[in-house]
Design a protein around this motif. Structure first.
Motif, short mmCIF file in Angstrom:
data_model
loop_
_atom_site.label_atom_id
_atom_site.label_comp_id
_atom_site.label_asym_id
_atom_site.label_seq_id
_atom_site.Cartn_x
_atom_site.Cartn_y
_atom_site.Cartn_z
N ASP A 95 10.33 -22.34 -11.51
CA ASP A 95 11.07 -20.94 -11.49
C ASP A 95 12.33 -20.84 -12.03
O ASP A 95 12.82 -19.88 -12.26
CB ASP A 95 11.17 -20.67 -9.89
N PHE A 103 7.78 -16.32 -12.87
CA PHE A 103 8.50 -15.15 -12.20
C PHE A 103 7.41 -14.62 -11.45
O PHE A 103 6.62 -13.94 -11.76
CB PHE A 103 9.33 -14.28 -13.05
N LYS A 104 7.54 -14.66 -10.10
CA LYS A 104 6.81 -14.11 -9.10
C LYS A 104 5.14 -14.40 -9.50
O LYS A 104 4.34 -13.78 -9.45
CB LYS A 104 6.66 -12.60 -9.22
#
Length: 361
Positions: free
Chosen positions: A332, A345-346
């Motif tokens: 991340d 990201f997500k």
């Protein structure tokens, strides 16, 4: 005695010889020469795959004494980017006659290398400079000739996840492998970014001589050539300097075996079989490009354990990890590799040029 006539005769003979050499070079069937080299390389690769190293040695001798291979070696060093960069003797092979003469004189009999010319080039995006060793043209051709014989062995025995300085592989393939490893929902989240301190300059000569399958006498000449800088001569007791035609092969062979070590430790299941890389419980995967590598793991503790294992692997070869540049990162937060930034990201893996790459551009 008429000295003018004698000098004129010598000049005429020299012109005739130069003309013949030029005509010979221009009449070479390069397709046939490359086929001959490729045929011998294929036989070496097959023998290496079977583990018949005595046959490999015999075939390597045939290749390094093949006139077709010598022609290809001279052609390669006179057509690449460094063809106009001279060594300590300031000589270049620029004309067809000079190239043909070089191919005819290329031999391992009483072969002795000349010292390298040491130059320093700036590292990308950094204030530090990288040392390069530039061999003379003759030594470049000899290194290229012997790299033809060593490359098939290195290809057959090399790590599958090694992508640097290998035929048909590139940095893009390494990036694609990272995508395969990290893009899934079940992918590992910890990444060990490895950096080897002065890899090319510090490889143990003793380890290379014991483990690289090539003519040891010629190899010693390549390794122990020394280098000249500002009029002074310095010995080379370790490493194979960047700039040599065979140095990248030495570096790859030195680091090969890391993948097998990781598989034995983290991928072998209870039945004794190697599990699929992406489904292994520990999620440990290696991606290497020359001396740059990343290793993934499912936990930070596993990544720390791998770091210690890699350190021990390198010590035997005379190498060390750079403690400042080697780091363990969560996906991340992202990491840089070969000029790209990889970050999740997500749950989605994003790949974009790194800040350093954009800055240098």
């Amino acid at each position: 005695m008429n000295f003018n006539n004698s000098t004129t005769d010598k000049t005429e003979r020299l012109k005739d010889r130069t003309g013949k050499l030029e005509q010979q070079w221009k009449s070479i069937d390069w397709t046939q020469a490359e086929l001959e080299v490729n045929r011998l390389q294929t036989r070496i690769a097959k023998a290496a795959a079977k583990g018949d190293m005595n046959k490999v040695k015999r075939l390597q001798y045939l290749l390094t004494h093949s006139f077709s291979a010598k022609l290809c070696a001279v052609r390669k060093v006179t057509t690449n980017k460094g063809r106009k960069t001279s060594g300590v003797d300031k000589q270049l092979w620029l004309t067809p006659a000079m190239k043909m003469k070089a191919a005819l004189e290329l031999t391992d009999r009483r072969y002795k290398t000349r010292p390298l010319r040491r130059v320093y080039i700036a590292k990308k995006g950094k204030n530090k400079k990288r040392p390069l060793g530039i061999p003379v043209m003759y030594d470049r051709a000899m290194q290229t000739l012997y790299s033809y014989a060593l490359e098939p062995v290195a290809e057959v025995t090399g790590d599958h996840v090694s992508f640097g300085f290998r035929r048909g592989r590139s940095a893009k393939d390494a990036c694609e492998q990272i995508f395969n490893v990290l893009s899934r929902k079940c992918s590992p989240v910890w990444v060990l970014e490895g950096d080897i301190k002065g890899c090319f300059d510090n490889i143990s000569h003793e380890w290379l001589l014991e483990n690289v399958p090539m003519d040891k006498r010629i190899m010693k000449q390549f390794l122990k050539s020394g280098f000249a800088h500002n009029g002074d001569l310095f010995p080379t007791d370790t490493g194979s300097p960047q700039g040599g035609a065979i140095s990248s092969l030495y570096a790859n062979i030195t680091l090969d075996g890391l993948e097998e070590l990781i598989q034995e430790r983290y991928h072998r299941n209870s039945k004794g079989k190697i599990e699929n890389h992406y489904r292994a419980k520990t999620e440990v995967n290696l991606i290497r490009y020359a001396d740059d590598f990343v290793i993934t793991a499912n936990t930070e503790e596993t990544a720390e354990e791998i770091k210690g294992m890699v350190r021990e692997f390198l010590i035997i070869r005379g190498l060390t990890l750079s403690e400042e540049k080697t780091s363990i990162t969560h996906i991340d937060d992202g990491f840089d590799f070969l000029g790209w930034t990889f970050r999740k990201f997500k749950g989605k893996l994003l790949i974009k040029p790194s800040k350093d790459s954009i800055k240098s551009l």
